[in-house]
Design a protein around this motif. Structure first.
Motif, PDB file in Angstrom:
ATOM      1  N   ARG A 401      -7.848   7.254   0.191  1.00  0.00           N
ATOM      2  CA  ARG A 401      -6.739   6.877   0.370  1.00  0.00           C
ATOM      3  C   ARG A 401      -6.249   5.813   1.143  1.00  0.00           C
ATOM      4  O   ARG A 401      -5.213   5.133   1.606  1.00  0.00           O
ATOM      5  N   THR A 402      -7.284   5.633   2.522  1.00  0.00           N
ATOM      6  CA  THR A 402      -7.446   5.059   3.471  1.00  0.00           C
ATOM      7  C   THR A 402      -6.982   3.368   3.391  1.00  0.00           C
ATOM      8  O   THR A 402      -6.066   2.759   3.816  1.00  0.00           O
ATOM      9  N   ILE A 403      -8.083   3.206   1.974  1.00  0.00           N
ATOM     10  CA  ILE A 403      -7.655   1.325   1.658  1.00  0.00           C
ATOM     11  C   ILE A 403      -6.523   1.553   0.764  1.00  0.00           C
ATOM     12  O   ILE A 403      -5.646   0.386   0.895  1.00  0.00           O
ATOM     13  N   CYS A 404      -6.761   2.354   0.497  1.00  0.00           N
ATOM     14  CA  CYS A 404      -4.921   2.057  -0.342  1.00  0.00           C
ATOM     15  C   CYS A 404      -3.694   1.882   0.846  1.00  0.00           C
ATOM     16  O   CYS A 404      -2.313   0.758   0.115  1.00  0.00           O
ATOM     17  N   LEU A 409      -4.686  -4.841   2.783  1.00  0.00           N
ATOM     18  CA  LEU A 409      -5.168  -5.358   2.025  1.00  0.00           C
ATOM     19  C   LEU A 409      -3.189  -4.572   0.899  1.00  0.00           C
ATOM     20  O   LEU A 409      -3.857  -4.964  -1.389  1.00  0.00           O
ATOM     21  N   SER A 410      -2.232  -4.857   1.148  1.00  0.00           N
ATOM     22  CA  SER A 410      -1.118  -4.916   0.383  1.00  0.00           C
ATOM     23  C   SER A 410      -1.172  -5.957  -1.166  1.00  0.00           C
ATOM     24  O   SER A 410      -0.482  -5.205  -2.145  1.00  0.00           O
ATOM     25  N   LYS A 411      -1.765  -6.833  -1.027  1.00  0.00           N
ATOM     26  CA  LYS A 411      -1.824  -7.929  -1.597  1.00  0.00           C
ATOM     27  C   LYS A 411      -2.942  -8.429  -2.162  1.00  0.00           C
ATOM     28  O   LYS A 411      -2.577  -8.788  -3.888  1.00  0.00           O
ATOM     29  N   SER A 467       0.261   3.188  -1.154  1.00  0.00           N
ATOM     30  CA  SER A 467       0.213   1.636  -1.944  1.00  0.00           C
ATOM     31  C   SER A 467       1.375   0.888  -0.942  1.00  0.00           C
ATOM     32  O   SER A 467       2.958   1.564  -0.952  1.00  0.00           O
ATOM     33  N   PRO A 468       1.693   0.228   0.098  1.00  0.00           N
ATOM     34  CA  PRO A 468       2.553  -0.898   1.367  1.00  0.00           C
ATOM     35  C   PRO A 468       3.873  -0.814  -0.189  1.00  0.00           C
ATOM     36  O   PRO A 468       5.232  -0.907   0.677  1.00  0.00           O
ATOM     37  N   LYS A 469       3.488  -1.242  -0.581  1.00  0.00           N
ATOM     38  CA  LYS A 469       4.543  -1.603  -2.116  1.00  0.00           C
ATOM     39  C   LYS A 469       3.737  -1.747  -3.918  1.00  0.00           C
ATOM     40  O   LYS A 469       2.864  -1.416  -3.789  1.00  0.00           O
ATOM     41  N   THR A 470       4.131  -1.753  -4.403  1.00  0.00           N
ATOM     42  CA  THR A 470       4.072  -1.027  -6.135  1.00  0.00           C
ATOM     43  C   THR A 470       2.981  -2.457  -6.584  1.00  0.00           C
ATOM     44  O   THR A 470       3.272  -3.735  -6.169  1.00  0.00           O
ATOM     45  N   ARG A 471       2.486  -1.577  -7.354  1.00  0.00           N
ATOM     46  CA  ARG A 471       1.511  -3.006  -7.462  1.00  0.00           C
ATOM     47  C   ARG A 471       0.570  -1.579  -8.521  1.00  0.00           C
ATOM     48  O   ARG A 471       0.692  -0.530  -9.141  1.00  0.00           O
TER      49      ARG A 471
END
Length: 508
Positions: A401-404, A409-411, A467-471
């Motif tokens: 969860r922390t990494i996501c 790390l958003s990119k 995640s900050p943006k969809t991936r």
């Protein structure tokens, strides 16, 4: 009208720079020679500095073009094993050049498991020994009907005198384990439960020096372990006594006892009774003791991948891809890419310590990393070594969860390895139920397929929500000690990472 050149053909005698460069008016021939030499030396140094600057710039440009991968996960999740699989699959010559150093690590893994086995047997014997009961003494039991002497104790253990003799014959291995552990990690103490090295310590050089020293002192004729101890035909300071510090020689002398003790049905019964499963521990080689405890032992690729070595700190591994062209499509990545330019490309893989105290040191490596391989062992019934109150799988999910949700790390491409599937299968086959440790699992079937899907969906849900943006969500079921299956997975991982990297630099 003709233009006048910027630099005139004649110098201005009032120019300060001209005055500074002019030789002294009363300069002697020797002084002139010294001055010219100093000017030449200054020009040489200036040229070297310019060359170093250019080399540093090229190195920086090369690193910018390189692919950087961060291996994350808690301690004992399989990060270092994944790194070795990468090297074996894509840089095999580099991997095999380190075979000699890994031989000592594998021998140390084997000795550590022998030590653990001996400790279990000693505990069994100590706990089974008791003084004779009052009723026993009242019946006059003893030799020839006489009561036993005061202080005599009896054992109810199934272990026999033969087991105790084998245990004594294996004790020369214990000081070897202690000495090698200290050489690899000088600050090691009794609380260190793993074979550990500190990142950047040059441990491979240490082991190479040990091997070279042993090669310069050929071993004496092979003898039983008792002969390697003082008083058994050798004295302190003799060549024989020094050779007792060589793991290869002592393991070869102890081989028959190691194999006999491990395969003994009574010993296996004691291990089962005390709920000790050495075969589930990292770096387990007791089933291969007959092959490893030999003077001519050379590690196989599988041996090196299975070897347990814990890294303290962050270690950077740079290697050049040696693999050939491939055109493949991997469903989990949607990759269909001709990789003709892949051989020769540079990859940096960062192997970081996974214990809680090491996790704050991860952040500096988040900045320009292209991909993260996150290893999450499905060890639902185990706890952390540093905190026995914390469930290992729960800790993995919190870390994921922390990494996501980290904006740095958003990119980055996140790739989840649900690791140690072989241990999960053995755990479920032993009848251990998930719901006992994870109440939310409920009454779902206690099999590999349903358990894996349950935890995979948990990881997927946090990935999508945080995640900050969809991936895309990439995942694999792995047992990274299985080199053949893992190599197939890593080809897909490699091509997926390369595709994302090429997209990021607008190549595709």
């Amino acid at each position: 009208m003709a233009s006048k050149p910027f630099w005139g053909s004649s110098t201005d005698p009032d120019d300060p720079l001209t005055q500074a460069l002019e030789p002294p008016p009363d300069e002697s021939p020797d002084e002139r020679q010294v001055r010219l030499h100093q000017q030449q030396e200054a020009a040489r140094v200036s040229h070297e500095i310019d060359e170093h600057i250019q080399e540093d710039k090229k190195e920086l440009d090369r690193r910018k073009k390189a692919i950087k991968i961060l291996l994350l996960g808690q301690a004992e999740s399989g990060k270092s094993t994944t790194l070795k699989n990468f090297q074996l699959a894509f840089s095999p010559s580099h991997f095999r050049n380190e075979r000699l150093a890994w031989r000592t690590i594998i021998q140390l893994n084997l000795i550590r498991h022998i030590k653990k086995l001996l400790e279990v047997l000693q505990d069994e014997y100590d706990e089974s020994v008791s003084a004779p009961s009052a009723s026993y003494l009242a019946k006059g039991k003893g030799v020839a009907g006489r009561p036993p002497p005061a202080g005599v104790r009896f054992s109810t253990s199934p272990l026999t005198d033969q087991h105790r003799r084998m245990r004594m014959r294996l004790t020369p291995l214990l000081p070897i384990e202690e000495e090698l552990t200290k050489k690899l990690l000088p600050e090691a103490n009794d609380r260190v439960q793993d074979v550990c090295v500190r990142a950047g310590s040059g441990w491979k050089g240490v082991l190479a020096a040990i091997s070279a020293n042993n090669a310069q002192n050929p071993p004496p004729p092979l003898m039983p372990p008792s002969a390697l101890k003082n008083g058994g035909g050798s004295r302190p300071g003799t060549a024989d006594a020094r050779r007792s510090n060589d793991p290869t020689t002592v393991l070869a002398a102890c081989r028959d006892d190691i194999v006999a003790l491990w395969e003994d049905p009574v010993v296996q019964t004691v291990l089962k009774k005390r709920n000790v499963r050495l075969q589930d521990m990292p770096g387990f080689f007791l089933n291969d003791a007959g092959r490893i405890a030999a003077m001519n032992y050379e590690p196989t690729d599988d041996d090196i991948v299975r070897a347990r070595l814990r890294t303290l700190g962050v270690e950077e591994h740079r290697f050049t891809m040696e693999g050939g062209q491939s055109t493949s499509r991997f469903g989990n990545y949607g990759v269909d890419l001709q990789l003709g330019a892949l051989p020769g490309s540079e990859w940096y893989i960062y192997d970081v310590g996974g214990s809680r105290s090491n996790r704050p040191h991860w952040i500096p490596y988040f900045d320009d990393v292209q991909a993260i391989i996150f290893l999450a062992p499905l060890a639902f019934n185990l706890t952390l070594e540093e905190d026995a109150k914390v469930n290992r799988l729960e800790d993995s999910i919190l870390l994921w969860r922390t990494i996501c949700e980290n904006p740095l790390l958003s990119k980055a491409t996140l790739i989840l390895f649900l690791n140690k599937m072989d241990i999960l299968q053995a755990t479920l086959a032993a009848g251990i139920r998930v719901v006992k440790y994870v109440p939310s699992y409920g009454d779902q079937p206690n099999d590999v397929q349903h358990v894996t899907k349950y935890f995979r969906d948990k990881f997927r849900g946090y990935h999508k929500r945080l995640s900050p943006k969809t991936r895309p969500f990439y995942w694999h079921e792995t047992s990274v000690i299985d080199t053949r299956a893992t190599s197939v997975i890593l080809v897909g991982v490699r091509e997926g990472i390369l595709r994302a990297h090429l997209q990021s630099v607008n190549v595709i």
